[in-house]
Design a protein around this motif. Structure first.
Motif, PDB file in Angstrom:
ATOM      1  N   GLN A   1      24.636  -2.045  17.343  1.00 42.84           N
ATOM      2  CA  GLN A   1      24.913  -1.422  15.957  1.00 42.84           C
ATOM      3  C   GLN A   1      23.808  -1.395  15.023  1.00 42.84           C
ATOM      4  O   GLN A   1      22.978  -2.511  15.011  1.00 42.84           O
ATOM      5  CB  GLN A   1      25.925  -2.269  15.402  1.00 42.84           C
ATOM      6  CG  GLN A   1      26.508  -1.520  13.951  1.00 42.84           C
ATOM      7  CD  GLN A   1      27.765  -2.441  13.442  1.00 42.84           C
ATOM      8  OE1 GLN A   1      27.647  -2.859  12.239  1.00 42.84           O
ATOM      9  NE2 GLN A   1      28.731  -2.529  14.067  1.00 42.84           N
TER      10      GLN A   1
ATOM     11  N   THR B   1      35.643  -8.020  19.449  1.00 43.21           N
ATOM     12  CA  THR B   1      34.391  -7.315  19.237  1.00 43.21           C
ATOM     13  C   THR B   1      33.409  -8.079  18.337  1.00 43.21           C
ATOM     14  O   THR B   1      33.765  -8.388  17.151  1.00 43.21           O
ATOM     15  CB  THR B   1      34.390  -5.736  18.960  1.00 43.21           C
ATOM     16  OG1 THR B   1      35.056  -5.093  19.698  1.00 43.21           O
ATOM     17  CG2 THR B   1      32.993  -5.375  18.798  1.00 43.21           C
TER      18      THR B   1
ATOM     19  N   THR C   1      26.139   2.187  24.338  1.00 44.77           N
ATOM     20  CA  THR C   1      26.925   2.474  23.201  1.00 44.77           C
ATOM     21  C   THR C   1      26.182   2.136  21.893  1.00 44.77           C
ATOM     22  O   THR C   1      25.489   1.103  21.837  1.00 44.77           O
ATOM     23  CB  THR C   1      28.240   1.821  23.472  1.00 44.77           C
ATOM     24  OG1 THR C   1      28.913   2.014  24.634  1.00 44.77           O
ATOM     25  CG2 THR C   1      29.216   1.999  22.295  1.00 44.77           C
TER      26      THR C   1
ATOM     27  N   GLY D   1      26.983  -2.944  23.522  1.00 46.59           N
ATOM     28  CA  GLY D   1      26.357  -1.985  22.705  1.00 46.59           C
ATOM     29  C   GLY D   1      25.259  -2.464  21.558  1.00 46.59           C
ATOM     30  O   GLY D   1      25.136  -3.449  21.629  1.00 46.59           O
TER      31      GLY D   1
ATOM     32  N   ARG E   1      21.790   6.725  24.436  1.00 45.70           N
ATOM     33  CA  ARG E   1      22.427   7.801  25.342  1.00 45.70           C
ATOM     34  C   ARG E   1      21.536   7.872  26.475  1.00 45.70           C
ATOM     35  O   ARG E   1      22.270   7.811  27.741  1.00 45.70           O
ATOM     36  CB  ARG E   1      22.968   9.102  24.919  1.00 45.70           C
ATOM     37  CG  ARG E   1      24.101   8.712  23.819  1.00 45.70           C
ATOM     38  CD  ARG E   1      24.765   9.924  23.314  1.00 45.70           C
ATOM     39  NE  ARG E   1      25.787   9.725  22.367  1.00 45.70           N
ATOM     40  CZ  ARG E   1      25.659   9.819  21.215  1.00 45.70           C
ATOM     41  NH1 ARG E   1      24.591  10.582  20.651  1.00 45.70           N
ATOM     42  NH2 ARG E   1      26.442   9.438  20.306  1.00 45.70           N
TER      43      ARG E   1
ATOM     44  N   ASP F   1      28.572   6.669  18.625  1.00 48.20           N
ATOM     45  CA  ASP F   1      29.919   6.483  19.421  1.00 48.20           C
ATOM     46  C   ASP F   1      30.882   6.015  18.442  1.00 48.20           C
ATOM     47  O   ASP F   1      32.168   6.078  18.832  1.00 48.20           O
ATOM     48  CB  ASP F   1      29.519   5.495  20.599  1.00 48.20           C
ATOM     49  CG  ASP F   1      28.561   6.032  21.389  1.00 48.20           C
ATOM     50  OD1 ASP F   1      28.541   7.314  21.866  1.00 48.20           O
ATOM     51  OD2 ASP F   1      27.617   5.470  22.032  1.00 48.20           O
ATOM     52  N   TYR F   2      30.595   5.315  17.475  1.00 45.89           N
ATOM     53  CA  TYR F   2      31.805   4.407  16.732  1.00 45.89           C
ATOM     54  C   TYR F   2      30.824   4.191  15.243  1.00 45.89           C
ATOM     55  O   TYR F   2      29.594   4.152  15.219  1.00 45.89           O
ATOM     56  CB  TYR F   2      32.166   3.279  17.193  1.00 45.89           C
ATOM     57  CG  TYR F   2      31.210   1.996  17.163  1.00 45.89           C
ATOM     58  CD1 TYR F   2      31.198   1.167  16.244  1.00 45.89           C
ATOM     59  CD2 TYR F   2      30.472   1.791  18.117  1.00 45.89           C
ATOM     60  CE1 TYR F   2      30.401   0.031  16.164  1.00 45.89           C
ATOM     61  CE2 TYR F   2      29.570   0.683  18.274  1.00 45.89           C
ATOM     62  CZ  TYR F   2      29.534  -0.005  17.311  1.00 45.89           C
ATOM     63  OH  TYR F   2      28.813  -1.273  17.211  1.00 45.89           O
TER      64      TYR F   2
ATOM     65  N   THR G   1      20.043   7.854  18.591  1.00 47.51           N
ATOM     66  CA  THR G   1      21.152   7.969  19.456  1.00 47.51           C
ATOM     67  C   THR G   1      20.702   8.619  20.785  1.00 47.51           C
ATOM     68  O   THR G   1      21.415   8.270  21.870  1.00 47.51           O
ATOM     69  CB  THR G   1      22.395   8.791  18.655  1.00 47.51           C
ATOM     70  OG1 THR G   1      21.709  10.073  18.159  1.00 47.51           O
ATOM     71  CG2 THR G   1      22.904   7.950  17.477  1.00 47.51           C
TER      72      THR G   1
ATOM     73  N   LYS H   1      36.372   9.960  18.111  1.00 51.12           N
ATOM     74  CA  LYS H   1      35.327   8.780  18.037  1.00 51.12           C
ATOM     75  C   LYS H   1      36.110   7.777  17.444  1.00 51.12           C
ATOM     76  O   LYS H   1      37.430   7.645  17.151  1.00 51.12           O
ATOM     77  CB  LYS H   1      34.327   9.275  17.016  1.00 51.12           C
ATOM     78  CG  LYS H   1      33.277  10.355  17.409  1.00 51.12           C
ATOM     79  CD  LYS H   1      32.452   9.736  18.795  1.00 51.12           C
ATOM     80  CE  LYS H   1      31.578  11.039  19.272  1.00 51.12           C
ATOM     81  NZ  LYS H   1      30.451  11.187  18.408  1.00 51.12           N
TER      82      LYS H   1
ATOM     83  N   GLY I   1      26.590   2.299  17.574  1.00 54.33           N
ATOM     84  CA  GLY I   1      27.197   2.822  16.246  1.00 54.33           C
ATOM     85  C   GLY I   1      26.336   2.002  15.062  1.00 54.33           C
ATOM     86  O   GLY I   1      25.459   1.951  15.132  1.00 54.33           O
TER      87      GLY I   1
ATOM     88  N   ASP J   1      22.227   4.809  28.498  1.00 54.94           N
ATOM     89  CA  ASP J   1      23.751   4.427  28.831  1.00 54.94           C
ATOM     90  C   ASP J   1      24.073   3.439  27.888  1.00 54.94           C
ATOM     91  O   ASP J   1      24.525   2.329  28.361  1.00 54.94           O
ATOM     92  CB  ASP J   1      23.748   4.332  30.182  1.00 54.94           C
ATOM     93  CG  ASP J   1      25.457   4.356  30.306  1.00 54.94           C
ATOM     94  OD1 ASP J   1      26.054   5.051  30.088  1.00 54.94           O
ATOM     95  OD2 ASP J   1      25.928   3.557  31.564  1.00 54.94           O
TER      96      ASP J   1
ATOM     97  N   HIS K   1      28.190  -7.039  20.570  1.00 51.68           N
ATOM     98  CA  HIS K   1      27.146  -5.775  20.211  1.00 51.68           C
ATOM     99  C   HIS K   1      25.880  -6.379  19.572  1.00 51.68           C
ATOM    100  O   HIS K   1      25.957  -7.360  18.811  1.00 51.68           O
ATOM    101  CB  HIS K   1      27.820  -4.744  19.368  1.00 51.68           C
ATOM    102  CG  HIS K   1      28.836  -4.106  19.848  1.00 51.68           C
ATOM    103  ND1 HIS K   1      28.799  -2.678  20.057  1.00 51.68           N
ATOM    104  CD2 HIS K   1      29.907  -4.181  20.721  1.00 51.68           C
ATOM    105  CE1 HIS K   1      29.847  -2.010  20.867  1.00 51.68           C
ATOM    106  NE2 HIS K   1      30.349  -3.141  21.301  1.00 51.68           N
TER     107      HIS K   1
END
Length: 289
Positions: free
Chosen positions: A126, A56, A165, A124, A160, A197-198, A156, A227, A167, A163, A85
């Motif tokens: 971050q 990642t 992700t 995703g 969502r 999500d993380y 967030t 999580k 963090g 769709d 990400h």
């Protein structure tokens, strides 16, 4: 033609090298801040992180890098089993008057993913929003926390809805701050676990046991909420004094402590792996720079 064929073979070799991971090692993540490296040395980046067991990448967006370069790099990373990400943030983003700057970043990623092919999309986003670096934090922490939480809810929900992700990079000590609503005694760190999500915890210490100790509460809460948590380690030179970074430690010490941290982290289902800060510092350390 021979030169072209040679270049293609070299790229294939670099991608194959990215699959060679340390035996028995859990997957890792790393932050890339110098975005232009994906244009200048994409094969070198993927070969390096692949050999270190990285699956990642948190890639800073900016630096004048064009969308075609992101597409090409993400496509090659995907072929090597590595997710990318999109990373961005600023302390000011926590404040209401700057919240839309984060929203614009999220929109850029959503629009990019919508136009890109499946294998070229960011896995995703971050957010690296650190309002405790602001002078206002010292003067009125409660008000800044309230605005930060408003922003987190907005970002967030937006992610969502699309769709995506999402963090966040957060310091380990957020659980020392209570939810600003006096009727609800909920540590801010636990609240952040529930929103994203993380999380990637900036648990910067230079020994595995100390890193685990300051990460354990967040890992426990993430276990409860199902999580994911990346536990961050620092390799760059720190201005915060001794005991923070592995910068001055020998490579053997770094490798030993990271292996021990993985063993400790595996006690938790939420443990995603170690996140190394940063690619640039890691690359320099392993090359003796």
């Amino acid at each position: 033609m021979l030169l072209a064929l040679g270049g293609m073979l070299m790229m294939v070799l670099l991608v194959l090298l990215a699959f060679i991971r340390p035996s028995g090692s859990q997957a890792k993540a790393t932050w890339i801040w110098e975005t232009s490296v994906i244009e200048q040395h994409p094969g070198e980046v993927l070969a390096f992180v692949g050999k270190q067991g990285v699956d990642t990448l948190f890639l800073q967006i900016g630096g004048g890098v064009g969308q075609e370069s992101y597409r090409s790099f993400i496509r090659a990373a995907a072929q090597a089993g590595i997710q990318v990400h999109a990373l961005n943030g600023h302390p000011d983003w926590a404040l209401r008057e700057h919240r839309n700057e984060a929203a614009e970043f999220l929109k850029w990623v959503v629009d990019y993913n919508r136009e890109a092919k499946a294998e070229e999309r960011f896995a995703g986003v971050q957010l690296d929003v650190e309002p405790y670096l602001l002078e206002r934090w010292q003067k009125d922490q409660k008000a800044v926390v309230e605005q930060w939480m408003e922003g987190v809810r907005f970002w967030t929900e937006e992610a969502r809805y699309n769709d995506l992700t999402i963090g966040a990079a957060v310091p380990f000590w957020l659980d020392q701050i209570d939810h600003p609503c006096e009727a609800l005694k909920l540590p801010l760190g636990g609240w952040m676990v529930g929103q994203f999500d993380y999380l990637a915890i900036m648990a910067y210490r230079d020994a595995a046991g100390r890193i685990y100790d300051i990460s354990q509460r967040t890992l426990n809460e993430a276990d409860r909420q199902n999580k994911r948590v990346w536990v961050g380690v620092e390799l760059g030179e720190s201005q915060e004094g001794p005991g923070i970074s592995f910068h001055a430690q020998p490579l053997a010490s770094l490798n030993r402590e990271m292996k021990r941290l993985e063993e400790l982290g595996r006690k938790h289902g939420s443990f995603a792996g170690i996140a190394v800060h940063s690619y640039e510092s890691w690359h320099n350390k392993l090359n003796g720079l």
